[in-house]
Scaffold this active site. Structure first.
Site, PDB file in Angstrom:
ATOM      1  N   ASP A  87      -8.078  -1.669   5.707  1.00 35.54           N
ATOM      2  CA  ASP A  87      -7.965  -0.567   6.642  1.00 35.54           C
ATOM      3  C   ASP A  87      -7.787   0.779   5.710  1.00 35.54           C
ATOM      4  O   ASP A  87      -8.094   1.882   6.315  1.00 35.54           O
ATOM      5  CB  ASP A  87      -6.931  -0.706   7.655  1.00 35.54           C
ATOM      6  CG  ASP A  87      -5.381  -0.983   6.955  1.00 35.54           C
ATOM      7  OD1 ASP A  87      -5.343  -1.858   5.771  1.00 35.54           O
ATOM      8  OD2 ASP A  87      -4.610  -0.144   7.188  1.00 35.54           O
ATOM      9  N   ARG A  90     -14.119  -7.208  -0.251  1.00 32.00           N
ATOM     10  CA  ARG A  90     -13.516  -7.023   0.952  1.00 32.00           C
ATOM     11  C   ARG A  90     -12.716  -5.495   1.001  1.00 32.00           C
ATOM     12  O   ARG A  90     -12.371  -5.120  -0.052  1.00 32.00           O
ATOM     13  CB  ARG A  90     -12.340  -7.989   1.185  1.00 32.00           C
ATOM     14  CG  ARG A  90     -11.519  -7.756   2.333  1.00 32.00           C
ATOM     15  CD  ARG A  90     -10.308  -6.904   1.974  1.00 32.00           C
ATOM     16  NE  ARG A  90      -9.186  -7.129   3.158  1.00 32.00           N
ATOM     17  CZ  ARG A  90      -8.081  -6.410   3.191  1.00 32.00           C
ATOM     18  NH1 ARG A  90      -7.964  -5.450   2.053  1.00 32.00           N
ATOM     19  NH2 ARG A  90      -7.206  -6.436   4.133  1.00 32.00           N
ATOM     20  N   THR A 137       0.320   0.877   6.446  1.00 36.44           N
ATOM     21  CA  THR A 137       0.255  -0.301   5.720  1.00 36.44           C
ATOM     22  C   THR A 137       0.221  -1.416   6.267  1.00 36.44           C
ATOM     23  O   THR A 137       0.589  -1.280   7.474  1.00 36.44           O
ATOM     24  CB  THR A 137       1.345  -0.248   4.603  1.00 36.44           C
ATOM     25  OG1 THR A 137       1.407  -1.250   3.847  1.00 36.44           O
ATOM     26  CG2 THR A 137       2.516  -0.144   5.287  1.00 36.44           C
ATOM     27  N   GLY A 138      -0.053  -2.563   5.793  1.00 32.20           N
ATOM     28  CA  GLY A 138       0.080  -3.775   6.464  1.00 32.20           C
ATOM     29  C   GLY A 138      -1.260  -4.694   6.281  1.00 32.20           C
ATOM     30  O   GLY A 138      -2.061  -4.378   5.596  1.00 32.20           O
ATOM     31  N   GLY A 196      -4.805  -5.366   6.753  1.00 33.19           N
ATOM     32  CA  GLY A 196      -5.631  -4.555   7.212  1.00 33.19           C
ATOM     33  C   GLY A 196      -6.624  -4.785   8.411  1.00 33.19           C
ATOM     34  O   GLY A 196      -6.957  -3.884   9.047  1.00 33.19           O
ATOM     35  N   THR A 256       0.968  -1.026  -0.110  1.00 28.18           N
ATOM     36  CA  THR A 256       0.164  -0.065   0.056  1.00 28.18           C
ATOM     37  C   THR A 256       0.991   1.201   0.066  1.00 28.18           C
ATOM     38  O   THR A 256       1.738   1.282   0.526  1.00 28.18           O
ATOM     39  CB  THR A 256      -0.908  -0.085   1.140  1.00 28.18           C
ATOM     40  OG1 THR A 256      -1.864  -0.945   1.058  1.00 28.18           O
ATOM     41  CG2 THR A 256      -1.645   1.295   1.547  1.00 28.18           C
TER      42      THR A 256
END
Ligand code: ASP
Length: 290
Positions: free
Chosen positions: A188, A185, A208-209, A211, A157
């Site tokens: 975050d 879907r 980021t990561g 979510g 992201t």
């Protein structure tokens, strides 16, 4: 981030900084700066945003983005759009020209088109690297007979935070979400306070990561609140990563900026591409030591 992608990531974040800086040095707003920085990364196929994003389970690109203005708390978000090369541009139009804050799917695309943003085909957003990545992932998942363990999935992201001459801060985040996600879907990234937040009274934040854990902690707002309680961004960023790990076993990265120009960059993954520029200094890297 595999070794052979490091240079591309460093180039990408450095180009994004240059685009944001061009706005700021002409006394442009932090809001315009984060939009331009994110557009550069959406256009760069290296990242999971815009063209080149991860594919969902059906082999389609579905994009989410949010932009937020710390001066006014105005925000614009889009979710699950499939026909926009630069979802952050649509987000910006929503922020600036709509009484609403968030649009999804077809409604978001119609809003964008009505406000002068051209639509594209979903195929225009798909690149061969991602078709192959999805094929490999799905073959492995079949082999294992279940969804793969989420932390094995990489994240890419993009996000930006900026402070302008007026002393205003802003943040923007844009993503193709997670590989093999179910259609519809939402993660975050485009949710206010989860993957992005900006308030002049606290901080501008982008995450980021993975979510789902980040959403559960409303992590961007959690971090901004730490800053307004008197903690420096350079401390609040790693604290947020520890909290994410300890509380919900999440992983990811975060960038944080306050009105005084304090910068926080942290990740609890092996790598995260980052860059920053101030009047005195410019730096970029793929590992941030705190
Ligand atoms: N946070 C994004 C999501 O879960 C993915 C990413 O950061 O790469 O949609």
């Amino acid at each position: 981030m595999p070794d052979d992608m490091v240079d591309a990531h460093l180039r990408g974040v450095t180009n994004a900084i240059a685009a944001g800086w061009r706005v700021l040095e002409k006394s442009g707003s932090a809001l315009d700066a984060v939009e331009e920085a994110v557009v550069v990364m959406e256009d760069d196929e290296t990242f999971d945003a815009g063209r080149g994003s991860f594919l969902n389970r059906d082999g389609r690109v579905q994009l989410d983005a949010l932009i937020m203005d710390g001066a006014t708390l105005r925000a614009g978000g889009v979710g699950c759009v499939e026909h926009l090369r630069n979802p952050v541009r649509a987000s910006r139009k929503i922020l600036s020209e709509s009484p609403h804050v968030y649009f999804v799917g077809e409604g978001a695309e119609k809003f964008a088109a009505a406000h002068g943003i051209p639509l594209c085909k979903n195929e225009d957003l798909i690149i061969p690297r991602e078709v192959e990545r999805l094929r490999e992932y799905q073959a492995k998942a079949d082999e294992h007979g279940k969804e793969l363990f989420a932390p094995e999935i990489s994240h890419d992201t993009v996000g930006a935070v900026a402070l302008d001459r007026e002393g205003n801060i802003a943040a923007a985040t844009s993503t193709g979400g997670t590989l093999n996600k179910a259609p519809g879907r939402l993660g975050d990234s485009s949710l206010i306070g989860c993957g992005c937040y900006a308030d002049n009274q606290s901080a501008a934040v982008s995450t980021t990561g993975w979510g789902e854990p980040i959403m559960k902690l409303v992590l961007a707002k959690w971090t901004a609140d730490r800053v307004s309680a008197g903690n420096l961004p350079e401390w609040s960023a790693p604290e947020a990563m520890n909290y994410l790990k300890q509380r919900v076993d999440g992983h990811g990265g975060i960038i944080v900026l306050d009105r005084e120009g304090h910068i926080g960059i942290a990740h609890n993954t092996p790598r995260m591409a980052w860059a920053y520029k101030t009047l005195k200094k410019q730096e970029a890297g793929v590992v941030r030591e705190n």
